[in-house]
Write a protein that holds these residues in place. Structure first.
Motif, short mmCIF file in Angstrom:
data_model
loop_
_atom_site.label_atom_id
_atom_site.label_comp_id
_atom_site.label_asym_id
_atom_site.label_seq_id
_atom_site.Cartn_x
_atom_site.Cartn_y
_atom_site.Cartn_z
N ILE A 54 35.42 47.97 0.78
CA ILE A 54 34.97 47.76 2.24
C ILE A 54 35.12 46.34 2.69
O ILE A 54 35.88 45.87 3.64
CB ILE A 54 33.66 48.21 2.29
N SER A 55 34.78 45.41 1.85
CA SER A 55 34.71 43.91 2.14
C SER A 55 35.93 43.14 1.53
O SER A 55 36.59 43.64 0.50
CB SER A 55 33.51 43.20 1.50
N PRO A 56 36.54 41.95 2.18
CA PRO A 56 37.39 41.22 1.61
C PRO A 56 37.34 40.84 0.12
O PRO A 56 36.16 40.45 0.01
CB PRO A 56 37.51 40.12 2.60
N VAL A 57 38.21 40.87 -0.77
CA VAL A 57 38.35 40.53 -2.23
C VAL A 57 38.95 39.01 -2.17
O VAL A 57 39.97 38.75 -1.38
CB VAL A 57 38.88 41.29 -2.89
N THR A 58 38.33 38.25 -2.81
CA THR A 58 38.75 36.80 -2.69
C THR A 58 38.87 36.16 -4.32
O THR A 58 39.60 35.14 -4.36
CB THR A 58 38.06 35.75 -2.10
N LYS A 98 43.21 48.39 -1.38
CA LYS A 98 43.81 47.65 -0.04
C LYS A 98 43.33 45.91 -0.08
O LYS A 98 43.90 45.14 -0.04
CB LYS A 98 43.65 48.20 1.32
N ARG A 99 41.91 45.93 -0.32
CA ARG A 99 41.34 44.77 -0.19
C ARG A 99 41.89 43.95 -1.40
O ARG A 99 41.96 42.67 -1.30
CB ARG A 99 39.76 44.74 -0.39
N THR A 112 43.11 31.55 -8.65
CA THR A 112 44.40 31.14 -8.87
C THR A 112 44.54 29.83 -8.41
O THR A 112 45.13 28.74 -8.95
CB THR A 112 45.45 31.94 -8.46
N ARG A 113 43.97 29.62 -7.47
CA ARG A 113 43.95 28.09 -6.82
C ARG A 113 43.24 27.07 -7.63
O ARG A 113 43.84 25.89 -7.99
CB ARG A 113 43.21 27.90 -5.41
N VAL A 114 42.12 27.45 -8.16
CA VAL A 114 41.26 26.63 -9.27
C VAL A 114 42.15 26.55 -10.73
O VAL A 114 42.36 25.34 -11.09
CB VAL A 114 40.17 27.44 -9.72
#
Length: 213
Positions: free
Chosen positions: A81-85, A135-136, A91-93
């Motif tokens: 349901i909620s965005p996955v980050t 999807k998320r 990966t930025r780290v």
């Protein structure tokens, strides 16, 4: 040569730890629960840490190390349901840490349907996977791939198909040409086999191979 594996405590990450040890590499296994990895080996170092912690990630990597990122998220209601980050933030780290310490080789697992492989899996894969329950996660994998492509590192983005718990056979297809890309099944152990084969290979640098059996 030392191989540093992020997401090493289960799934593809754990299988990669095992394949890398069999291949004779020094392995540093990094995960929040790395100390719980059941395997023991004189060439295995287990590091408990958070992939979102810049200091911990930087401390786990040394100059010239080969880094394999095999992060995953559980299919929970929250992640549906909620965005996955996790993928993009970790990966930025990782990219920043690699640049700081002088490590240049990054091999990362995303998945079929990420980046420019989106829309190539057929109706059911799109409806129930890439644009459905996953999807998320895949929206974040798109960002993850974008970060890697622009990192300046010697990267390989590996896109396995539908994952299974099947055995390591060493028999699978590596699809490089986008015209050949299609969805299929592949065991986590065979994905790990391919990842480890990239440690000393430049055949797929700046490439996005799709893996199926």
């Amino acid at each position: 040569m030392k191989v540093v594996i992020f997401g090493a405590s289960k799934g593809i990450g754990l299988e990669t730890v095992r394949r890398a040890l069999e291949a004779g590499y020094q392995v540093r296994a990094f995960a929040r629960s790395a100390s719980a990895i059941p395997d023991t080996h004189p060439n295995l170092e287990k590091v408990d840490g958070d992939a979102l912690d810049p200091e911990a990630v930087r401390a786990a990597i040394g100059p010239g190390d080969v880094v394999i990122q095999a992060l995953g998220v559980s299919l929970t209601p929250q992640n549906v349901i909620s965005p996955v980050t996790l993928f993009s933030n970790a990966t930025r780290v990782l990219v920043d840490a690699m640049k700081e310490v002088g490590a240049t080789r990054l091999i990362c697992v995303t998945g079929f349907g990420a980046g420019d492989s989106a829309g190539r899996g057929g109706f059911f894969y799109q409806a129930f996977g890439r644009q459905g329950l996953l999807k998320r996660a895949y929206d974040d994998k798109d960002i993850q791939e974008w970060i890697i492509r622009r990192s300046g590192l010697d990267w390989t983005i590996v896109r396995p198909g539908i994952l299974t718990d099947g055995p390591h056979t060493g028999r699978y297809q590596v699809l490089n040409d986008p015209r050949e890309w299609r969805v299929g099944k592949i065991s986590r152990a065979n994905v790990a086999d391919f990842l480890v084969k990239q440690v000393e290979s430049d055949a797929h640098i700046c490439d996005t191979p799709v893996l199926i059996e």
